[in-house]
Motif scaffolding. Sequence first.
Motif, PDB file in Angstrom:
ATOM      1  N   LEU A  43      21.797  15.481 -22.573  1.00 43.41           N
ATOM      2  CA  LEU A  43      23.086  15.024 -23.102  1.00 43.41           C
ATOM      3  C   LEU A  43      24.213  16.013 -22.809  1.00 43.41           C
ATOM      4  N   VAL A  44      23.984  17.297 -23.074  1.00 40.90           N
ATOM      5  CA  VAL A  44      25.090  18.247 -22.910  1.00 40.90           C
ATOM      6  C   VAL A  44      25.408  18.521 -21.443  1.00 40.90           C
ATOM      7  N   TYR A  45      24.410  18.396 -20.561  1.00 40.90           N
ATOM      8  CA  TYR A  45      24.678  18.643 -19.146  1.00 40.90           C
ATOM      9  C   TYR A  45      25.202  17.400 -18.423  1.00 40.90           C
ATOM     10  N   PHE A  46      24.604  16.245 -18.719  1.00 45.20           N
ATOM     11  CA  PHE A  46      24.926  15.045 -17.946  1.00 45.20           C
ATOM     12  C   PHE A  46      26.065  14.211 -18.528  1.00 45.20           C
ATOM     13  N   SER A  47      26.275  14.242 -19.858  1.00 45.55           N
ATOM     14  CA  SER A  47      27.289  13.381 -20.472  1.00 45.55           C
ATOM     15  C   SER A  47      28.695  13.610 -19.917  1.00 45.55           C
ATOM     16  N   PRO A  48      29.139  14.863 -19.767  1.00 46.79           N
ATOM     17  CA  PRO A  48      30.496  15.046 -19.226  1.00 46.79           C
ATOM     18  C   PRO A  48      30.659  14.461 -17.820  1.00 46.79           C
ATOM     19  N   ILE A 330      13.674  19.526 -15.018  1.00 48.20           N
ATOM     20  CA  ILE A 330      15.135  19.531 -15.154  1.00 48.20           C
ATOM     21  C   ILE A 330      15.549  20.299 -16.411  1.00 48.20           C
ATOM     22  N   THR A 331      14.823  20.065 -17.511  1.00 49.25           N
ATOM     23  CA  THR A 331      15.137  20.743 -18.765  1.00 49.25           C
ATOM     24  C   THR A 331      14.948  22.249 -18.646  1.00 49.25           C
ATOM     25  N   CYS A 332      13.865  22.679 -17.994  1.00 48.35           N
ATOM     26  CA  CYS A 332      13.622  24.117 -17.807  1.00 48.35           C
ATOM     27  C   CYS A 332      14.720  24.755 -16.957  1.00 48.35           C
ATOM     28  N   LEU A 333      15.152  24.025 -15.913  1.00 47.42           N
ATOM     29  CA  LEU A 333      16.246  24.532 -15.081  1.00 47.42           C
ATOM     30  C   LEU A 333      17.526  24.694 -15.902  1.00 47.42           C
ATOM     31  N   PHE A 334      17.836  23.681 -16.709  1.00 44.08           N
ATOM     32  CA  PHE A 334      19.040  23.740 -17.540  1.00 44.08           C
ATOM     33  C   PHE A 334      18.944  24.871 -18.561  1.00 44.08           C
ATOM     34  N   ALA A 335      17.762  25.049 -19.136  1.00 46.87           N
ATOM     35  CA  ALA A 335      17.577  26.126 -20.116  1.00 46.87           C
ATOM     36  C   ALA A 335      17.761  27.491 -19.450  1.00 46.87           C
ATOM     37  N   TYR A 336      17.231  27.626 -18.240  1.00 48.69           N
ATOM     38  CA  TYR A 336      17.395  28.894 -17.520  1.00 48.69           C
ATOM     39  C   TYR A 336      18.876  29.169 -17.252  1.00 48.69           C
ATOM     40  N   LEU A 337      19.594  28.151 -16.785  1.00 46.65           N
ATOM     41  CA  LEU A 337      21.019  28.318 -16.515  1.00 46.65           C
ATOM     42  C   LEU A 337      21.793  28.676 -17.782  1.00 46.65           C
TER      43      LEU A 337
END
Length: 383
Positions: A43-48, A330-337
């Motif tokens: 939600l926080v990465y893709f919604s915008p 995808i979630t792990c990548l986003f968490a790392y970023l």
Amino acid sequence: MEACQTLNSDTINELKHYRLTPLRLLRGLACLVVYLSTAFMFLVYFSPVAAVFFRLFSVHYSRKASSFLFGLWLALWPFLFEKINGTKVIFSGETVPAKERVLIIANHRTEVDWMYIWDLALRKGCLGCIKYVFKSSLLKLPVFGWGFHVFEFISVERKWEVDETIMRKMLSTFTNPLDPLWLAVFPEGTDFTEQKCVKSQQFAAENGLPILKNVLLPKTRGFHACVEILRGSLDAVYDLTIAYKNRCPTFMDNVFGVEPAEVHIHVRRISLDDIPVSESECSTWLLNRFHLKDQLLSDFVSQGHFPNEGTEGDLSTFKCLVNCLLVLAITCLFAYLAFFSSVWFKVYIFLSSVYLSFATPFGFHPTPILEYVKSLVSGKKSS
């Protein structure tokens, strides 16, 4: 007045529900953490991007992108139900085509009926385009409430004088036949209990209506509004009848996999031509459908199954695993970023969370730039 029926283990004893073992408890908690974290990151990465930036240029492509991403995440739930928890989901009735644009009506046995519609939608390639008419208090749920807003669920107060304007306004945005749509409505308006059933039967007796034992009398005005506004853009209406063995599950039963042992979903595909246009005739039609649904559930109590079972096959374990691994990656990548990369990712997450926190309670969706300009021009001309 006939007695209400509960469709639980008191009437169906073929299977016993699963015990809440330490393994099921730990597995359920792990799944809940995974589902919450993946939902938050998506939600926080893709919604915008999908629900704000794309929407500034095209509502259609914004919905297509949101539908694809929503479908990826939502597929985790049928995977949990059918592959991890081992719940049998048995379909019967008619086999419906893939990727239709439909309105769904269903009975409301318990608080999680809406989750098992995902199992049918996944099989038909329409999981990401499912939307619900649901009570507005659910928008207050952490994280999930953001998702309900982003994916344009229709929130109602269950008071027609309040809800009519909101429903009609939202429904009018769903009339593009190219937009993906599975709109699910529960005409009973609330989940079934014996106490509610008694009140429904009393009302029916006082007003010369059928006495129903397994469902509540449907509220017809919301259904008619959906049919009236969407009639020209839908392929069909799906009438779903849902029953459980052994007991009706709660949300946490689903998470821990202790109930239900089986979910039975009877499907009937109805042409829009078979549904009357006038509100009074449409209301009568819906009441008759629930009368038939009540009889179908009574037969389920006595026979333990719906007629014509086996209309849908099992989900592919391989595809479910691939989807699950993709979402986790995808979630792990986003968490790392978020934790180990540039500070700008933290700023992005913060701003996205702020936007979702304010947009959700106010039901705000951006207006496409071109539409906004046209409205300004037309406003100046009229003045």
